[in-house]
Motif scaffolding. Sequence first.
Motif, short mmCIF file in Angstrom:
data_model
loop_
_atom_site.label_atom_id
_atom_site.label_comp_id
_atom_site.label_asym_id
_atom_site.label_seq_id
_atom_site.Cartn_x
_atom_site.Cartn_y
_atom_site.Cartn_z
N LEU A 81 -102.67 -31.09 -82.19
CA LEU A 81 -103.33 -30.83 -80.92
C LEU A 81 -104.64 -31.60 -80.82
CD1 LEU A 81 -103.21 -29.08 -78.30
CD2 LEU A 81 -104.63 -27.45 -79.53
N THR A 82 -105.39 -31.61 -81.90
CA THR A 82 -106.66 -32.35 -81.92
C THR A 82 -106.43 -33.85 -81.79
OG1 THR A 82 -107.59 -30.63 -83.35
CG2 THR A 82 -108.76 -32.73 -83.26
N ILE A 83 -105.46 -34.37 -82.54
CA ILE A 83 -105.17 -35.80 -82.47
C ILE A 83 -104.68 -36.17 -81.07
CG2 ILE A 83 -103.58 -37.59 -83.30
CD1 ILE A 83 -103.78 -36.26 -86.06
N GLY A 84 -103.79 -35.36 -80.49
CA GLY A 84 -103.29 -35.65 -79.15
C GLY A 84 -104.40 -35.61 -78.11
N GLY A 85 -105.29 -34.63 -78.22
CA GLY A 85 -106.39 -34.55 -77.27
C GLY A 85 -107.33 -35.74 -77.39
N LEU A 86 -107.63 -36.14 -78.63
CA LEU A 86 -108.51 -37.31 -78.82
C LEU A 86 -107.84 -38.60 -78.32
CD1 LEU A 86 -110.07 -36.55 -82.31
CD2 LEU A 86 -111.21 -36.52 -80.09
N ARG A 87 -106.55 -38.72 -78.58
CA ARG A 87 -105.84 -39.92 -78.09
C ARG A 87 -105.83 -39.96 -76.56
NH1 ARG A 87 -100.47 -41.54 -81.51
NH2 ARG A 87 -101.61 -42.72 -83.05
N TYR A 88 -105.66 -38.80 -75.96
CA TYR A 88 -105.65 -38.74 -74.49
C TYR A 88 -107.02 -39.11 -73.92
CZ TYR A 88 -104.00 -37.20 -69.94
OH TYR A 88 -103.62 -37.16 -68.63
N LEU A 89 -108.07 -38.64 -74.59
CA LEU A 89 -109.42 -38.97 -74.12
C LEU A 89 -109.74 -40.44 -74.31
CD1 LEU A 89 -111.51 -35.94 -75.41
CD2 LEU A 89 -111.02 -36.54 -73.05
N MET A 90 -109.25 -41.02 -75.40
CA MET A 90 -109.57 -42.41 -75.72
C MET A 90 -108.59 -43.41 -75.10
SD MET A 90 -112.20 -42.33 -77.59
CE MET A 90 -113.12 -41.55 -78.87
N ALA A 101 -100.25 -39.89 -76.85
CA ALA A 101 -101.01 -38.65 -76.79
C ALA A 101 -100.12 -37.50 -76.32
CB ALA A 101 -102.21 -38.80 -75.86
N LYS A 102 -99.30 -37.75 -75.33
CA LYS A 102 -98.38 -36.71 -74.85
C LYS A 102 -97.38 -36.31 -75.93
CE LYS A 102 -98.55 -37.74 -69.91
NZ LYS A 102 -97.77 -38.21 -68.75
N THR A 103 -96.92 -37.28 -76.71
CA THR A 103 -96.00 -36.98 -77.81
C THR A 103 -96.68 -36.09 -78.85
OG1 THR A 103 -94.91 -39.10 -77.46
CG2 THR A 103 -94.51 -38.01 -79.56
N ALA A 104 -97.94 -36.39 -79.17
CA ALA A 104 -98.67 -35.56 -80.14
C ALA A 104 -98.89 -34.16 -79.60
CB ALA A 104 -100.00 -36.21 -80.50
N LEU A 105 -99.17 -34.04 -78.32
CA LEU A 105 -99.36 -32.72 -77.71
C LEU A 105 -98.05 -31.93 -77.69
CD1 LEU A 105 -101.79 -33.64 -74.80
CD2 LEU A 105 -102.34 -32.39 -76.89
N LYS A 106 -96.93 -32.63 -77.45
CA LYS A 106 -95.63 -31.95 -77.50
C LYS A 106 -95.32 -31.48 -78.92
CE LYS A 106 -93.66 -34.55 -73.67
NZ LYS A 106 -92.76 -35.65 -73.30
N SER A 107 -95.67 -32.30 -79.91
CA SER A 107 -95.46 -31.91 -81.31
C SER A 107 -96.29 -30.68 -81.65
CB SER A 107 -95.82 -33.07 -82.24
OG SER A 107 -95.01 -34.18 -82.00
N ALA A 108 -97.51 -30.62 -81.13
CA ALA A 108 -98.36 -29.45 -81.36
C ALA A 108 -97.73 -28.21 -80.74
CB ALA A 108 -99.76 -29.69 -80.79
N ALA A 109 -97.19 -28.34 -79.55
CA ALA A 109 -96.55 -27.20 -78.89
C ALA A 109 -95.34 -26.72 -79.70
CB ALA A 109 -96.14 -27.57 -77.47
#
Length: 131
Positions: A81-90, A101-109
């Motif tokens: 979740l942290t990595i996905g959020g940072l990737r989305y911001l950057m 970033a969306k893939t990382a957020l889906k993995s977090a979910a």
Amino acid sequence: MRLRRSPPRLRRRPWRGGMPPGSRLRPAAARLTASAGSALLLATGPLGSGHVLAAASIAQVIGNTTAWIVGILAGVATLFLTIGGLRYLMAGGDPGEVEKAKTALKSAAIGYGLAILAPVIVTVLKSLVGG
């Protein structure tokens, strides 16, 4: 002729506090050691047997393992979740980075979902096996 001035000398101020700086962790370590020692004494078998019991039953082992798995899954999901959020911001509007970033957020979910469902899965498996 100019006179050269030496750099100012840094003086260390005397320490003014209750405990010296290096000893702040000592009381906590002593409490932890004392509690671990008392737990070890409580977990021993009958007096004089010399055997230390690791777990009382298989159910306790399964419960402890489930708790560890849930903790690890939640930790990894939080990392994603942290990595996905940072990737989305950057990402800065770059479609490839936004997709990562969306893939990382889906993995977090998915990780949070597995962490929530792990005790349910263990309960279902125990009922199927007959425990």
